[in-house]
Design an enzyme around this catalytic site. Structure first.
Site, PDB file in Angstrom:
ATOM      1  N   SER A   1       0.852  -1.190   0.000  1.00  0.00           N
ATOM      2  CA  SER A   1       0.000   0.000   0.000  1.00  0.00           C
ATOM      3  C   SER A   1       0.885   1.236   0.000  1.00  0.00           C
ATOM      4  CB  SER A   1      -0.845   0.026   1.279  1.00  0.00           C
ATOM      5  OG  SER A   1       0.035   0.143   2.396  1.00  0.00           O
TER       6      SER A   1
ATOM      7  N   LYS B   1      -4.680   5.538   2.886  1.00  0.00           N
ATOM      8  CA  LYS B   1      -3.904   4.368   2.493  1.00  0.00           C
ATOM      9  C   LYS B   1      -4.572   3.800   1.247  1.00  0.00           C
ATOM     10  CE  LYS B   1      -2.490  -0.181   4.039  1.00  0.00           C
ATOM     11  NZ  LYS B   1      -1.840  -0.848   5.178  1.00  0.00           N
TER      12      LYS B   1
ATOM     13  N   SER C   1      -6.628   8.877  10.249  1.00  0.00           N
ATOM     14  CA  SER C   1      -6.129  10.117  10.865  1.00  0.00           C
ATOM     15  C   SER C   1      -4.701  10.380  10.376  1.00  0.00           C
ATOM     16  CB  SER C   1      -6.153  10.021  12.393  1.00  0.00           C
ATOM     17  OG  SER C   1      -5.689   8.778  12.839  1.00  0.00           O
ATOM     18  N   TYR C   2      -4.400  11.656  10.234  1.00  0.00           N
ATOM     19  CA  TYR C   2      -3.072  12.059   9.775  1.00  0.00           C
ATOM     20  C   TYR C   2      -2.230  12.362  11.002  1.00  0.00           C
ATOM     21  CZ  TYR C   2       0.550  15.090   7.739  1.00  0.00           C
ATOM     22  OH  TYR C   2       1.746  15.663   7.381  1.00  0.00           O
TER      23      TYR C   2
ATOM     24  N   GLU D   1       6.895   9.663  12.092  1.00  0.00           N
ATOM     25  CA  GLU D   1       7.408   8.472  12.770  1.00  0.00           C
ATOM     26  C   GLU D   1       8.238   8.797  14.012  1.00  0.00           C
ATOM     27  OE1 GLU D   1       8.171   6.320   8.424  1.00  0.00           O
ATOM     28  OE2 GLU D   1       9.761   6.379   9.913  1.00  0.00           O
TER      29      GLU D   1
ATOM     30  N   ASP E   1       4.555  -6.426  14.661  1.00  0.00           N
ATOM     31  CA  ASP E   1       5.642  -5.732  13.943  1.00  0.00           C
ATOM     32  C   ASP E   1       5.838  -4.330  14.505  1.00  0.00           C
ATOM     33  OD1 ASP E   1       6.419  -4.859  10.475  1.00  0.00           O
ATOM     34  OD2 ASP E   1       7.702  -5.393  12.169  1.00  0.00           O
TER      35      ASP E   1
ATOM     36  N   ASP F   1      -0.305   0.784  11.115  1.00  0.00           N
ATOM     37  CA  ASP F   1       0.106  -0.359  10.307  1.00  0.00           C
ATOM     38  C   ASP F   1      -0.220  -1.711  10.927  1.00  0.00           C
ATOM     39  OD1 ASP F   1       3.145  -1.539   8.697  1.00  0.00           O
ATOM     40  OD2 ASP F   1       1.032  -1.653   8.181  1.00  0.00           O
TER      41      ASP F   1
HETATM   42  C1  LIG Z   1       3.641   3.060   9.091  1.00  0.00           C
HETATM   43  C2  LIG Z   1       3.215   3.644   7.789  1.00  0.00           C
HETATM   44  N1  LIG Z   1       3.641   5.045   7.743  1.00  0.00           N
HETATM   45  C3  LIG Z   1       2.737   5.988   8.018  1.00  0.00           C
HETATM   46  N2  LIG Z   1       1.476   5.584   8.210  1.00  0.00           N
HETATM   47  C4  LIG Z   1       0.503   6.485   8.533  1.00  0.00           C
HETATM   48  C5  LIG Z   1       0.751   7.854   8.666  1.00  0.00           C
HETATM   49  C6  LIG Z   1       2.093   8.310   8.447  1.00  0.00           C
HETATM   50  C7  LIG Z   1       2.457   9.658   8.524  1.00  0.00           C
HETATM   51  C8  LIG Z   1       3.776  10.040   8.303  1.00  0.00           C
HETATM   52  C9  LIG Z   1       4.123  11.443   8.364  1.00  0.00           C
HETATM   53  C10 LIG Z   1       3.367  12.479   8.810  1.00  0.00           C
HETATM   54  N3  LIG Z   1       4.079  13.621   8.668  1.00  0.00           N
HETATM   55  N4  LIG Z   1       5.245  13.324   8.140  1.00  0.00           N
HETATM   56  C11 LIG Z   1       5.299  11.985   7.941  1.00  0.00           C
HETATM   57  C12 LIG Z   1       4.763   9.086   8.024  1.00  0.00           C
HETATM   58  C13 LIG Z   1       4.433   7.747   7.928  1.00  0.00           C
HETATM   59  C14 LIG Z   1       3.102   7.352   8.134  1.00  0.00           C
HETATM   60  C15 LIG Z   1      -0.372   8.710   9.049  1.00  0.00           C
HETATM   61  O1  LIG Z   1      -0.269   9.950   9.193  1.00  0.00           O
HETATM   62  N5  LIG Z   1      -1.596   8.155   9.251  1.00  0.00           N
HETATM   63  C16 LIG Z   1      -1.849   6.837   9.116  1.00  0.00           C
HETATM   64  C17 LIG Z   1      -0.814   5.963   8.743  1.00  0.00           C
HETATM   65  C18 LIG Z   1      -0.999   4.598   8.565  1.00  0.00           C
HETATM   66  C19 LIG Z   1      -2.307   4.004   8.799  1.00  0.00           C
HETATM   67  C20 LIG Z   1      -2.156   2.534   8.900  1.00  0.00           C
HETATM   68  C21 LIG Z   1      -3.259   1.729   8.473  1.00  0.00           C
HETATM   69  C22 LIG Z   1      -1.921   1.835   7.690  1.00  0.00           C
HETATM   70  C23 LIG Z   1       3.768   2.870   6.616  1.00  0.00           C
HETATM   71  C24 LIG Z   1       5.282   2.955   6.623  1.00  0.00           C
HETATM   72  C25 LIG Z   1       3.287   1.450   6.686  1.00  0.00           C
HETATM   73  C26 LIG Z   1       3.241   3.525   5.369  1.00  0.00           C
END
Ligand SMILES: C[C@@H](Nc1nc2c(c3cc(-c4cn[nH]c4)ccc13)C(=O)N=C/C2=C\CC1CC1)C(C)(C)C
Length: 328
Positions: free
Chosen positions: A43, A60, A111-112, A117, A156, A174
């Site tokens: 995704s 996502k 949600s954002y 991270e 994880d 995640d």
């Molecule tokens: C862990 C995930 N990374 C992230 N997942 C989510 C973010 C997210 C935000 C930033 C960010 C915000 N500002 N700058 C960077 C960097 C990485 C993010 C977010 O805001 N809201 C929901 C998310 C995920 C929802 C979950 C159901 C999948 C991976 C690496 C798997 C894409």
């Protein structure tokens, strides 16, 4: 960002149960897609803005053909189920607001987490001051308690998928690798190694977490229990305080070797209480880990550990998080 295809028929969407008002069926047309904020295995997560209310979300996006080809439908369904089960928990998790789909893709509106991270914040300052590490360890423990009490094992956990919201509070993200235990397996004990049911302990698993944080039982016996998340919890506390995960090597295989041999050490000056707690979490036998025998829906033996002295467990989420600043 995906080209927003003109919807031929109203794409089907299911508003998240927590919505207090009925909204029209959403589609990708209702959002302006912005920057790519995260890339998972199956995704991509984009920053997006709802054109009607101007609110920012993380969306996502999963390519249907990719999921089908990679036989990952079960992962996607499990993640949606876990997110829905957690959407009633007020703190500690990204929220799932709604889902919809079109011909090619599935969309999860979440949600954002504006401050991204946890890993980025650790790397920005090298390592956290003790009070900062204690605060985020406390928020992470409270989130683990809620997750485990609902029978969800993340499997994880790592600083890349622990996010910080706009107020710098922690949100676990995640859940594609999560295990949701069957209702009859969910006991009140958040984690109990020796009492685990046969299937919880011996279920064959097809997934192993990220090398640095994966538990020995997942590696050695293909067993996943709630205590596997407690192992990762120990690795994350170590990393917040020292700046690096305890088990690291040039290759995944060598990292796995180090885990199974418990080959790690504490840097000079690692605080004694933190060292004691990490040593009680990084125990090979998952049933002997601190918290593994705790009854009820809280990890009282971990909450009462001297490392957490001074934490008011009922008001952690109300507190203003301590400032993350570089060591002077
Ligand atoms: C862990 C995930 N990374 C992230 N997942 C989510 C973010 C997210 C935000 C930033 C960010 C915000 N500002 N700058 C960077 C960097 C990485 C993010 C977010 O805001 N809201 C929901 C998310 C995920 C929802 C979950 C159901 C999948 C991976 C690496 C798997 C894409």
């Amino acid at each position: 960002p995906p080209a927003s295809p003109a919807p031929t028929s109203a794409p089907n969407s299911s508003p998240a149960p927590s919505q207090s008002f009925r909204t029209a069926k959403r589609s990708s047309q209702d959002y302006i897609f912005g920057k790519l904020i995260g890339d998972g295995c199956y995704s991509t997560v984009f920053l997006a803005k709802d054109i009607h209310i101007g609110k920012e979300y993380a969306i996502k996006v999963c390519e249907k053909h990719h999921i089908i080809r990679k036989k990952k439908r079960e992962y996607i369904k499990r993640e949606k189920d876990a997110l829905n089960m957690l959407s009633s928990v007020p703190h500690g998790f990204v929220k799932l607001f709604c889902t919809f789909q079109d011909e090619e893709r599935l969309y999860f509106v979440l949600s954002y987490a504006k401050n991204g991270e946890l890993l980025k914040h650790i790397n920005n300052v090298g390592s956290f001051e003790l009070n900062v590490a204690k605060f985020y360890a406390a928020e992470l423990l409270l989130a683990l308690e809620k997750m485990h009490a609902k029978g969800i094992i993340h499997r994880d956990l790592k600083p890349e998928n622990i996010l910080l919201d706009e107020n710098m509070h922690l949100q676990i993200a995640d859940f594609g690798t999560a295990k949701i235990m069957d209702p009859e397996e969910i006991r009140c004990a958040p984690s109990s190694g020796e009492n685990d049911t046969q299937n919880e302990r011996s279920r064959k698993i097809s997934f192993v977490g990220t090398p640095q944080y994966v538990s020995p039982e997942l590696l050695h016996d293909c067993v996943d229990t709630r205590a596997s998340d407690l192992w990762a919890f120990g690795c994350i506390i170590y990393q917040m305080i020292s700046g690096l995960p305890p088990f690291r090597a040039a290759t995944e295989f060598l990292t796995f070797q180090k885990i199974l041999k418990m080959d790690y050490e504490f840097p000079e000056g690692f605080p004694a209480d933190a060292k004691d707690l990490v040593e009680k979490l990084l125990v090979l036998d998952h049933s002997k880990r601190i918290g593994a025998d705790d009854k009820g829906t809280t990890y009282d033996s971990i909450r009462n550990h001297p490392f957490f002295l001074g934490i008011d467990w009922d008001h952690v989420w109300d507190q203003t998080p301590p400032t993350i600043c570089p060591y002077l």
